[in-house]
Design a protein around this motif. Structure first.
Motif: not given
Length: 171
Positions: A37-45, A47-53, A57-58
């Motif tokens: 999840p940490w790596e996925v969260k970094r990837k999302l960050f 791309k400008g996707i954070k917080d609840e979204l 997704l995770i």
């Protein structure tokens, strides 16, 4: 004025993903190799996707089995030991940095066979001993020990490996 000024692409538009696009891209990203999840969260960050979204997704990726922390911990431990010759301490530290729970870190480390681990340590000790250009045995021993400790091997095992190498050479 150069023509580049007018036609500069919008950086934020280029890097952002819609929710559907994000899920689709992340399934490919996670299918390519194990992810946590940490790596996925970094990837999302990125791309400008954070917080609840990002959390949503995770959670979807986890329920679809694209993300599994235990599977990740086991794969990570196996891979870093076999390919990079890392010791248990380094692997544990890296998994902690990726926010993997201690119980799963312990499960991941069970993937490393103790005999193979010690044989690898001995091989690494011999290689480093041969490549270290230091006439003073005490200093050479220190340098080899420091190297092996930085690779994540346990102090007691490193000491044992270095001592066995030195005793084998003096015979």
């Amino acid at each position: 004025m150069s023509s580049w000024g007018k036609y500069k692409p919008n950086e934020s538009a280029k890097n952002s993903w819609s929710e559907e696009e994000a899920f689709e891209k992340l399934t490919t990203y996670c299918a390519y190799q194990e992810r946590c999840p940490w790596e996925v969260k970094r990837k999302l960050f990125e791309k400008g996707i954070k917080d609840e979204l990002a959390e949503k997704l995770i959670a979807e990726l986890t329920s679809a089995e694209f993300v599994n922390e235990e599977r990740y911990a086991r794969s990570f431990a196996r891979g870093k030991f076999r390919l990079k010759k890392w010791g248990r301490n380094r692997i544990r530290m890296e998994l902690k940095m990726r926010e993997i729970p201690e119980t799963l870190i312990r499960k991941g480390l069970t993937e490393i066979d103790p005999e193979e681990y010690y044989d690898t340590l001995l091989t690494q000790t011999e290689k480093k001993w041969e490549s270290t250009r230091e006439p003073d045995t005490y200093k050479k021993k220190f340098k080899v020990t420091q190297y092996l400790m930085s690779k994540g091997y346990e102090m007691d095992l490193v000491k044992e490996a270095v001592e066995s190498l030195i005793s084998d050479q003096s015979q």
